[in-house]
Design a protein around this motif. Structure first.
Motif, short mmCIF file in Angstrom:
data_model
loop_
_atom_site.label_atom_id
_atom_site.label_comp_id
_atom_site.label_asym_id
_atom_site.label_seq_id
_atom_site.Cartn_x
_atom_site.Cartn_y
_atom_site.Cartn_z
N PHE A 1 -2.38 10.24 1.72
CA PHE A 1 -2.23 9.98 3.16
C PHE A 1 -1.75 8.55 3.37
O PHE A 1 -2.41 7.62 2.94
CB PHE A 1 -3.57 10.14 3.90
CG PHE A 1 -4.11 11.55 3.89
CD1 PHE A 1 -4.84 12.01 2.81
CD2 PHE A 1 -3.93 12.38 4.98
CE1 PHE A 1 -5.37 13.30 2.81
CE2 PHE A 1 -4.45 13.66 4.98
CZ PHE A 1 -5.17 14.12 3.89
N ASP A 2 -0.62 8.37 4.04
CA ASP A 2 -0.15 7.02 4.35
C ASP A 2 -0.33 6.72 5.84
O ASP A 2 0.48 7.12 6.67
CB ASP A 2 1.33 6.86 3.96
CG ASP A 2 1.76 5.40 3.96
OD1 ASP A 2 0.92 4.54 4.30
OD2 ASP A 2 2.93 5.13 3.63
N GLU A 3 -1.41 6.03 6.16
CA GLU A 3 -1.74 5.68 7.54
C GLU A 3 -1.57 6.87 8.49
O GLU A 3 -0.79 6.81 9.44
CB GLU A 3 -0.86 4.51 8.02
CG GLU A 3 -1.05 3.27 7.15
CD GLU A 3 -0.61 2.00 7.86
OE1 GLU A 3 -0.65 1.97 9.10
OE2 GLU A 3 -0.20 1.05 7.16
N PRO A 4 -2.33 7.94 8.24
CA PRO A 4 -2.12 9.17 9.00
C PRO A 4 -2.46 9.06 10.49
O PRO A 4 -2.02 9.90 11.27
CB PRO A 4 -3.05 10.18 8.32
CG PRO A 4 -4.10 9.34 7.67
CD PRO A 4 -3.41 8.07 7.25
N LYS B 1 0.83 -1.21 0.00
CA LYS B 1 0.00 0.00 0.00
C LYS B 1 0.87 1.26 0.00
O LYS B 1 0.66 2.17 -0.81
CB LYS B 1 -0.93 0.02 1.24
CG LYS B 1 -1.79 -1.22 1.38
CD LYS B 1 -2.71 -1.12 2.59
CE LYS B 1 -1.97 -1.05 3.93
NZ LYS B 1 -1.22 -2.26 4.28
N SER B 2 1.85 1.31 0.91
CA SER B 2 2.72 2.49 0.97
C SER B 2 3.49 2.65 -0.32
O SER B 2 3.62 3.75 -0.85
CB SER B 2 3.71 2.37 2.13
OG SER B 2 3.03 2.32 3.35
N THR B 3 4.01 1.56 -0.82
CA THR B 3 4.80 1.61 -2.05
C THR B 3 3.96 2.15 -3.20
O THR B 3 4.41 3.00 -3.98
CB THR B 3 5.36 0.22 -2.39
OG1 THR B 3 6.07 -0.28 -1.26
CG2 THR B 3 6.30 0.29 -3.58
#
Ligand SMILES: Nc1ncnc2c1ncn2[C@@H]1O[C@H](COP(=O)(O)OP(=O)(O)O)[C@@H](O)[C@H]1O
Ligand SMILES: [Mg+2]
Lengths: 241, 229
Positions: free
Chosen positions: A161-164, A40-42
């Motif tokens: 947004f990455d797991e904010p 997901k982040s990638t």
């Protein structure tokens, strides 16, 4: 607005993203969920080229961006805000300078105009009295709201947004999610990686499920949560809901 | 001979104290300019090395920097001084003080580089990513975000490197520079009394080092006071 075709990302030998196709319309709020390590982040970081795709194409507003040189990427990144799990505020600068640094150094605004903008943004994120404070003096929730304000100072067309809320104490999750919801209501295009299913149900126009570097299911939240088809998604939802 | 006679003979007669004062001046000049050169070289090398480590760019400059660090840190400073004086500047007519500044500066640069590189690498990658995600380029991110934090972290260590360098310049006499150590030694060779001149030399170094250490202490307290804000 963002058009992803055949996106593949490898780190050395390991394939992290496998031939992903995705499309994000202007004004859409796309929420990505999936087990940890699924890419997901990638995926998110490929969208603003923090990671360089191994192959495939990403179009932003019609412009192919995967082949751009470093120097040509910076103006693209100015149009995409990014919010990180660990806030990444600049600890040596006041909140005001955190917000104004990029627009001023990039020559987009005078310090004066940026200060005015910072004041408006601080009002908007509900922290008008923190302009002169340093990041170390803020709670986690406040830090993340400032990080959002910092990204907004660039007038981005899309926010990633990455797991904010993943690094926040539970009592601070709400304040960040409600700010994000407010942003969504204002019409911002958003791509959000999160484990907050409530937020996904309420705010998302579309939810994607990622596992093993692939998008296994995508749907409007009602069908996505009400009638999941992929067995991996069913299993995942049974664990998190 | 009593203490006062000995004192007079070593320092007062023929204005022999001037060997110490002029020597101290030379020592301080060499140290100051070598520190400046060392800082410039050290920061340059540190930025090249950390850029390579973080982005895999600048491979060739990084290789050159690694060679420099290995050679300088793997050989004695006296040998470096002699090589620079007799081999590199052997056939050129330059002032010895200049040669010493070059030699000690190049030497110090290697240690400064490792201190500064450590400072840069200790800054969370998230800082670099946050800067880049806002559209700042690598240079702008280094300049406004990474370096200010890194420098603050390593300032005390850099000051200590200056103190170390001050003491290391005491080998400048190897190329016949009349620095503080050599000044005391000249007095000894005239008066044949080793005790007082060398004691005086040691005391002067000690006083200067104590003063500098105090300054570093004040600076450190200022910095940590800032952290608690
Ligand atoms: N810079 C990197 N180098 C090597 N492997 C990486 C790197 N970044 C991520 N990975 C690997 O890629 C996979 C997906 O990571 P990530 O995108 O962070 O997943 P998620 O955000 O869904 O938890 C993981 O197996 C992770 O170890
Ligand atoms: Mg992740």
């Amino acid at each position: 607005m963002i058009d992803v075709k055949g996106l593949t990302k490898k780190f050395n030998r390991t394939v992290v993203l496998r031939n992903i196709d995705a499309h994000i319309e202007k004004g859409e709020k796309v929420v990505i969920i999936g087990p940890s390590g699924s890419g997901k982040s990638t995926f998110l970081r490929c969208l603003n080229l923090m990671e360089r795709p191994t192959s495939g194409s990403i179009r932003f507003d019609g412009q192919e961006i995967t082949g751009l040189r470093e120097r040509e990427i910076d103006p693209i990144r100015q149009r995409m805000g990014m919010v990180f799990q660990h806030f990444n505020l600049f600890p040596h600068l006041t909140i005001q300078r955190n917000i104004t640094l990029a627009p001023v150094k990039l020559g987009l605004m005078t310090q004066e105009a940026a200060d005015k903008k910072a004041k408006e943004l601080l009002e908007r994120v509900g922290l008008p009295d923190k302009a002169k404070a340093y990041p170390a003096q803020l709670s986690g929730g406040q830090k993340q709201r400032i990080a959002i304000a910092r990204a907004l100072a660039m007038n981005p067309e899309v926010m990633l947004f990455d797991e904010p809320t993943s690094a926040l104490d539970p009592e601070m999750v709400g304040e960040v999610l409600s700010l994000m919801k407010q942003l969504a209501d204002d019409g911002m295009t958003m791509v959000v990686v999160t484990h907050e299913m409530g937020f996904a149900k309420e705010v998302a126009s579309r939810v994607l499920f990622m596992a093993d570097g692939q998008i296994l299911e995508e749907n409007a939240p009602r069908q996505f949560f009400g009638n999941p088809k992929n067995p991996r998604l069913r299993e995942f939802l049974s664990k998190v809901l | 001979m009593g203490f006062s006679d000995s004192f007079r003979q070593n320092f007062i007669e023929d204005d022999r104290w001037k060997y110490l004062v002029n020597g101290l001046k030379t020592t301080l000049i060499i140290t100051l300019f070598a520190v400046l050169l060392g800082m410039v070289l050290g920061f340059l090398v540190a930025i090249i090395r950390s850029t390579y480590l973080r982005t895999k760019k600048l491979l060739i400059p990084d290789l050159i920097c690694r060679l420099y660090l290995t050679v300088i840190r793997g050989t004695p400073v006296v040998v470096q001084l002699l090589i620079i004086y007799f081999v590199i500047f052997g056939s050129v007519d330059v002032s010895k003080t200049f040669v010493a500044i070059i030699a000690f500066g190049i030497n110090s640069g290697a240690y400064v580089a490792e201190i500064v590189r450590g400072g840069i690498m200790s800054i969370d990658v998230g800082q670099l990513e946050a800067g880049r995600s806002l559209g700042l380029n690598y240079r702008q991110t280094m300049m406004y975000i990474i370096m200010p934090q890194a420098i603050k972290n390593v300032l005390p260590a850099l000051c200590n490197e200056c103190i170390v360098l001050l003491k290391e310049t005491s080998v400048a006499g190897y190329i016949a520079i009349e620095d503080l150590t050599r000044g005391g030694d000249i007095i000894r060779s005239i008066t044949f009394a080793p005790f007082l001149p060398l004691l005086a030399v040691a005391l002067i170094y000690l006083v200067v080092v104590i003063l500098l250490t105090k300054l570093v202490g004040i600076l450190e307290r200022r910095l940590s006071a800032n952290d608690r804000r």
